[in-house]
Design a protein around this motif. Structure first.
Motif, PDB file in Angstrom:
ATOM      1  N   GLY B  59      11.461  -6.009   6.038  1.00 18.93           N
ATOM      2  CA  GLY B  59      10.373  -5.355   5.328  1.00 18.93           C
ATOM      3  C   GLY B  59       9.103  -6.165   5.246  1.00 18.93           C
ATOM      4  N   LEU B  60       8.861  -7.028   6.238  1.00 15.62           N
ATOM      5  CA  LEU B  60       7.672  -7.878   6.187  1.00 15.62           C
ATOM      6  C   LEU B  60       6.519  -7.334   7.032  1.00 15.62           C
ATOM      7  CD1 LEU B  60      10.139  -9.846   5.371  1.00 15.62           C
ATOM      8  CD2 LEU B  60       8.512 -11.658   5.839  1.00 15.62           C
ATOM      9  N   ALA B  77       8.789 -19.124   1.074  1.00 16.64           N
ATOM     10  CA  ALA B  77       7.940 -19.097   2.261  1.00 16.64           C
ATOM     11  C   ALA B  77       6.877 -18.022   2.055  1.00 16.64           C
ATOM     12  CB  ALA B  77       8.770 -18.783   3.496  1.00 16.64           C
ATOM     13  N   TYR B  78       5.632 -18.353   2.379  1.00 15.51           N
ATOM     14  CA  TYR B  78       4.542 -17.382   2.336  1.00 15.51           C
ATOM     15  C   TYR B  78       4.259 -16.973   3.775  1.00 15.51           C
ATOM     16  CZ  TYR B  78       3.987 -19.268  -2.349  1.00 15.51           C
ATOM     17  OH  TYR B  78       4.214 -19.675  -3.647  1.00 15.51           O
ATOM     18  N   VAL B  79       4.638 -15.742   4.113  1.00 17.44           N
ATOM     19  CA  VAL B  79       4.556 -15.290   5.499  1.00 17.44           C
ATOM     20  C   VAL B  79       3.292 -14.455   5.679  1.00 17.44           C
ATOM     21  CG1 VAL B  79       5.739 -14.048   7.341  1.00 17.44           C
ATOM     22  CG2 VAL B  79       7.083 -15.240   5.582  1.00 17.44           C
ATOM     23  N   PHE B  80       2.466 -14.867   6.653  1.00 20.36           N
ATOM     24  CA  PHE B  80       1.223 -14.166   6.952  1.00 20.36           C
ATOM     25  C   PHE B  80       1.456 -13.231   8.129  1.00 20.36           C
ATOM     26  CE2 PHE B  80       0.313 -18.383   5.299  1.00 20.36           C
ATOM     27  CZ  PHE B  80      -0.535 -18.099   4.242  1.00 20.36           C
ATOM     28  N   GLY B  84      -2.089  -8.070   7.928  1.00 24.21           N
ATOM     29  CA  GLY B  84      -2.712  -8.411   6.652  1.00 24.21           C
ATOM     30  C   GLY B  84      -1.735  -8.517   5.503  1.00 24.21           C
ATOM     31  N   GLY B  85      -0.465  -8.320   5.792  1.00 23.78           N
ATOM     32  CA  GLY B  85       0.540  -8.473   4.741  1.00 23.78           C
ATOM     33  C   GLY B  85       0.777  -9.949   4.439  1.00 23.78           C
ATOM     34  N   LEU B  86       0.893 -10.251   3.152  1.00 23.92           N
ATOM     35  CA  LEU B  86       1.240 -11.608   2.715  1.00 23.92           C
ATOM     36  C   LEU B  86       2.500 -11.479   1.864  1.00 23.92           C
ATOM     37  CD1 LEU B  86       0.883 -14.616   2.086  1.00 23.92           C
ATOM     38  CD2 LEU B  86      -0.880 -14.009   0.426  1.00 23.92           C
ATOM     39  N   THR B  87       3.595 -12.069   2.343  1.00 25.66           N
ATOM     40  CA  THR B  87       4.899 -11.871   1.721  1.00 25.66           C
ATOM     41  C   THR B  87       5.461 -13.196   1.257  1.00 25.66           C
ATOM     42  OG1 THR B  87       5.263 -10.108   3.341  1.00 25.66           O
ATOM     43  CG2 THR B  87       7.159 -10.788   2.011  1.00 25.66           C
ATOM     44  N   LYS B  88       5.852 -13.243  -0.007  1.00 29.89           N
ATOM     45  CA  LYS B  88       6.496 -14.433  -0.575  1.00 29.89           C
ATOM     46  C   LYS B  88       8.003 -14.213  -0.534  1.00 29.89           C
ATOM     47  CE  LYS B  88       6.427 -17.254  -4.842  1.00 29.89           C
ATOM     48  NZ  LYS B  88       5.765 -17.432  -6.157  1.00 29.89           N
ATOM     49  N   VAL B  89       8.687 -14.998   0.291  1.00 33.97           N
ATOM     50  CA  VAL B  89      10.123 -14.830   0.498  1.00 33.97           C
ATOM     51  C   VAL B  89      10.879 -15.913  -0.263  1.00 33.97           C
ATOM     52  CG1 VAL B  89      11.983 -14.840   2.225  1.00 33.97           C
ATOM     53  CG2 VAL B  89       9.758 -13.815   2.778  1.00 33.97           C
ATOM     54  N   ASP B  90      11.877 -15.529  -1.016  1.00 36.54           N
ATOM     55  CA  ASP B  90      12.730 -16.457  -1.759  1.00 36.54           C
ATOM     56  C   ASP B  90      13.882 -16.866  -0.856  1.00 36.54           C
ATOM     57  OD1 ASP B  90      14.581 -17.698  -3.408  1.00 36.54           O
ATOM     58  OD2 ASP B  90      14.271 -16.326  -5.085  1.00 36.54           O
ATOM     59  N   LEU B  91      13.861 -18.109  -0.386  1.00 31.08           N
ATOM     60  CA  LEU B  91      14.882 -18.564   0.553  1.00 31.08           C
ATOM     61  C   LEU B  91      16.268 -18.660  -0.102  1.00 31.08           C
ATOM     62  CD1 LEU B  91      12.309 -19.260   2.127  1.00 31.08           C
ATOM     63  CD2 LEU B  91      13.397 -21.374   2.865  1.00 31.08           C
ATOM     64  N   LEU B  92      16.304 -18.962  -1.386  1.00 31.39           N
ATOM     65  CA  LEU B  92      17.601 -19.152  -2.043  1.00 31.39           C
ATOM     66  C   LEU B  92      18.305 -17.821  -2.301  1.00 31.39           C
ATOM     67  CD1 LEU B  92      16.798 -22.044  -4.544  1.00 31.39           C
ATOM     68  CD2 LEU B  92      18.186 -22.152  -2.475  1.00 31.39           C
ATOM     69  N   ARG B  93      17.527 -16.803  -2.660  1.00 31.83           N
ATOM     70  CA  ARG B  93      18.145 -15.496  -2.901  1.00 31.83           C
ATOM     71  C   ARG B  93      18.121 -14.608  -1.654  1.00 31.83           C
ATOM     72  NH1 ARG B  93      19.293 -14.578  -8.285  1.00 31.83           N
ATOM     73  NH2 ARG B  93      18.092 -15.805  -9.778  1.00 31.83           N
ATOM     74  N   ILE B  96      12.630 -10.659  -0.755  1.00 35.77           N
ATOM     75  CA  ILE B  96      11.178 -10.704  -0.935  1.00 35.77           C
ATOM     76  C   ILE B  96      10.897 -10.837  -2.432  1.00 35.77           C
ATOM     77  CG2 ILE B  96       9.062  -9.329  -0.819  1.00 35.77           C
ATOM     78  CD1 ILE B  96      10.129  -8.152   1.807  1.00 35.77           C
ATOM     79  N   ALA B  97      10.162 -11.888  -2.795  1.00 39.09           N
ATOM     80  CA  ALA B  97       9.818 -12.085  -4.211  1.00 39.09           C
ATOM     81  C   ALA B  97       8.542 -11.320  -4.563  1.00 39.09           C
ATOM     82  CB  ALA B  97       9.637 -13.577  -4.506  1.00 39.09           C
ATOM     83  N   LEU B  98       7.560 -11.342  -3.651  1.00 38.20           N
ATOM     84  CA  LEU B  98       6.286 -10.655  -3.870  1.00 38.20           C
ATOM     85  C   LEU B  98       5.710 -10.278  -2.511  1.00 38.20           C
ATOM     86  CD1 LEU B  98       4.577 -13.110  -6.424  1.00 38.20           C
ATOM     87  CD2 LEU B  98       5.306 -10.769  -6.950  1.00 38.20           C
ATOM     88  N   ARG B  99       4.893  -9.240  -2.495  1.00 42.06           N
ATOM     89  CA  ARG B  99       4.244  -8.859  -1.244  1.00 42.06           C
ATOM     90  C   ARG B  99       2.945  -8.121  -1.551  1.00 42.06           C
ATOM     91  NH1 ARG B  99       4.466  -7.770   4.205  1.00 42.06           N
ATOM     92  NH2 ARG B  99       3.940  -5.643   4.818  1.00 42.06           N
ATOM     93  N   VAL B 100       1.866  -8.516  -0.867  1.00 43.38           N
ATOM     94  CA  VAL B 100       0.583  -7.813  -1.007  1.00 43.38           C
ATOM     95  C   VAL B 100       0.009  -7.557   0.387  1.00 43.38           C
ATOM     96  CG1 VAL B 100       0.038  -8.814  -3.268  1.00 43.38           C
ATOM     97  CG2 VAL B 100      -0.726  -9.991  -1.189  1.00 43.38           C
ATOM     98  N   MET B 101      -0.779  -6.484   0.506  1.00 40.96           N
ATOM     99  CA  MET B 101      -1.561  -6.263   1.719  1.00 40.96           C
ATOM    100  C   MET B 101      -2.956  -6.780   1.396  1.00 40.96           C
ATOM    101  SD  MET B 101       0.466  -5.039   3.976  1.00 40.96           S
ATOM    102  CE  MET B 101      -0.750  -4.579   5.232  1.00 40.96           C
ATOM    103  N   GLN B 102      -3.361  -7.825   2.082  1.00 39.30           N
ATOM    104  CA  GLN B 102      -4.581  -8.502   1.659  1.00 39.30           C
ATOM    105  C   GLN B 102      -5.733  -8.345   2.652  1.00 39.30           C
ATOM    106  OE1 GLN B 102      -5.919 -11.584   2.982  1.00 39.30           O
ATOM    107  NE2 GLN B 102      -4.418 -11.648   4.659  1.00 39.30           N
TER     108      GLN B 102
END
Lengths: 394, 394
Positions: B59-60, B77-80, B84-93, B96-102
């Motif tokens: 879903g990135l 990890a902050y995936v660019f 234009g999507g910016l996705t904060k991925v939680d490696l331990l769980r 996706i912790a957060l995601r914005v279209m920037q």
């Protein structure tokens, strides 16, 4: 009755789950660190993002002159105690995972490139012992025998090198040994003899290529190019104190923290109020910088623009900050009484400094020199952050 | 009834605890990494100690040309994404912790020295946007306006620098901008104009001192010494292809992975089957090394003794290994079809290589060149390990 038993079981299960689950917080380990509390045989686990202490772990024995290395995943610290204790500390749970007494008198250690081997350098009995990082089981023992009289030397200056090698020096023997532990059951040891009088500590350059041993018995250093061991050991900085009267030495400088910034290394002069600038292309002295006392640790900020220096008694309440372009002290700080160690955060925005006799660790902003935090600690000495796991020679 | 309700509650609580507790394993994050799967908009989270994939996160969005940076603690990890999507991925769980279209079209990003700011470099609309690393809320927006016609340039070559600065280049404008985000609400922007024609990518040296922009519109590079911005931008490697016929360029080389080993940087020549050796003391060309094709990534093994090179089509099934002393290719490897990226483990014992069209990631021992593992992956491209969190310019 059944219902009650069932309820009790469920409550017990839930309690167990809560206990097992709530205690260790799920978190990254990249911003963790350990502060050695030498007087109490304990360590504090600290968080360099929040600038707080997370927990305290006791029962590590004699931690005077203690150092540590980190597991490849950053979860465990392997603490080398002066009494020969080797303790594996779980940073996430804040507990001792494993502990062995591996020698009578030990002076630190290293972890192999692949993270599987822990090497301890011992004074008594003299030699290097290598352990499984997972279980702390002994996997190799290399006594530091030298000469024909059955003597064993104190081992100093142990460092890790690429290719699962360790490099170390023999104080009384004046030798440097390189051990390849690719097959730990059959380590291949190469010996460099007559490298100079009384090597007292050593370091490896950040790229893992050059091993340097400081000599206490004479002015100069011994250098081995690990890319070209066939060239043997060289002497460099010969007679760098020649012609000057020797000063009493209040505390031996530490070489492992030596600063390498660009083409220059910044080296504590033994007994002198100077930092030597060593050109790593020519291996000649390139200059000297006057500082407030006899330097103990000389450490570069990670960007190499500053070099921070602490000192032996009686100047050990000071920290000098050198600007490498100006080759001069541009700032003096007074973090507290008996400053023993300094550790930069991985990207260098902060530095943590231990002031043993004021029982505190002071965190500075390295750009503004503002104090960011003060943390209480019992006689703090060494400070070590987990990014060391990803570096050679730490 | 009460008992049943109570039981049900307890069971629900226990289940919740099990779910919340059992799923993410307590572990260090120092040996984790992320593999981008460009075709499926997913990433794999990998363990570089066990050489296994731990989980897959979907879903990135559009991950062609995706890159990422890591949080200070190594957990996120902050995936660019290219879209234009910016996705904060939680490696331990593994979620996706957060995601914005920037933005509409984005080309990567960076994280500030203190770990608090994420910067994205955007083509459309052109500019740099800066976000809170914790919440992904926008904290600063710097449009890349240039000239008098109200135009905005594509932003390329974004890099982090000490002092919570970011540095980037404006493709159409031929400018380099340095932004100090110490106060994110009021960033201080310094502009270097007329730095050369069409900067297409940039890098910062590992010490964070020198920013270099590659020029697509002419032979040469632009250099800014961030310790001395008052000196302006310099041109280096002028006319390094002068007098030779230009080759068609099949894929733009990437500069961010440029190899710096000792005093030399190893630079992909645009369109030529060569790696340039750049002397970082004189900023002059010091040599050229023939390689199998047009280089894309030129990356030093962490000890600087080898430089690994992958290539543009039609030579993109090859990887060349250069010995830096011999300045020659000493080994050729064929990891699979369409090699897109290479990532060394922190201390360099292994390298992970993505072969997109064979849907696999191959892990090599960098000393013996033996294959250590092969991991299946859907069209893998970028590979990134968490030790990047502790480095400048990654």
């Amino acid at each position: 009755m059944f219902t009650n038993k069932f309820q009790a079981l469920l409550i017990a299960a839930a309690t167990l789950l809560l206990a097992g689950c709530a205690a260790p917080v799920l978190r990254g380990t990249g911003d963790l660190g350990v502060v050695i509390e030498r007087a109490t045989g304990s360590v504090q686990i600290v968080d360099t993002s929040q600038l707080v202490s997370l927990s305290s772990v006791k029962g590590l024995g004699d931690l005077s002159h203690a150092s540590l290395v980190y597991s490849r995943d950053g979860r465990y610290a392997y603490v080398f105690g002066r009494d020969g204790g080797l303790t594996k500390v779980d940073l996430l749970r804040g507990v001792i995972a494993l502990r062995v007494m591996q020698a009578g008198n030990s002076i630190g250690g290293a972890i192999s490139q692949d993270g599987k081997l822990i090497a301890a350098q011992n004074y008594t009995p003299g030699g290097v012992k290598v352990f499984s990082a997972e279980t702390l089981e002994l996997v190799a023992d290399v006594p530091s025998g030298y000469g024909d009289a059955g003597l064993r030397a104190k081992v100093v200056g142990l460092a890790d090198a690429p290719g699962n090698r360790f490099v170390w020096s023999l104080f009384e023997a004046g030798e440097i040994w390189v051990g390849d532990f690719s097959n730990p059951a059959k380590p291949a040891i190469q010996k460099f003899k007559n490298i100079g009088n009384q090597p007292y500590d050593g370091l490896i350059t950040p790229d893992g290529r050059y091993y340097l041993a400081g000599l206490f018995g004479e002015d100069g250093m011994a250098l081995v190019d690990l890319w070209h061991p066939e060239q043997g050991a060289r002497r460099i900085l010969n007679g760098y104190g020649k012609g000057e009267e020797k000063l009493p030495v209040f505390k031996m400088p530490h070489l492992r923290g030596w600063a390498v910034a660009g083409r220059y290394a910044y080296v504590p002069a033994i007994g002198r109020h100077e930092v030597l600038v060593l050109d790593m292309q020519t291996w000649l002295e390139a200059g000297r910088i006057k500082v407030a006392g006899q330097p103990v640790f000389v450490i570069a900020r990670p960007d190499g623009r500053q070099v921070w220096v602490n000192f032996a008694f009686p100047d050990n309440a000071n920290v000098d900050v050198i600007d490498v372009e100006q080759r001069a002290v541009v700032k003096q700080l007074a973090p507290g009484k008996a400053v023993l160690h300094m550790e930069f955060t991985p990207r260098g925005e902060s530095v943590w400094i231990s002031a043993r006799d004021d029982n505190r660790v002071v965190v500075y902003d390295t750009a503004s020199f503002a104090q960011r935090a003060v943390l209480p600690a019992e006689s703090p000495s060494g400070i070590f952050f987990t990014h060391r796991a990803a570096r050679t020679g730490f």
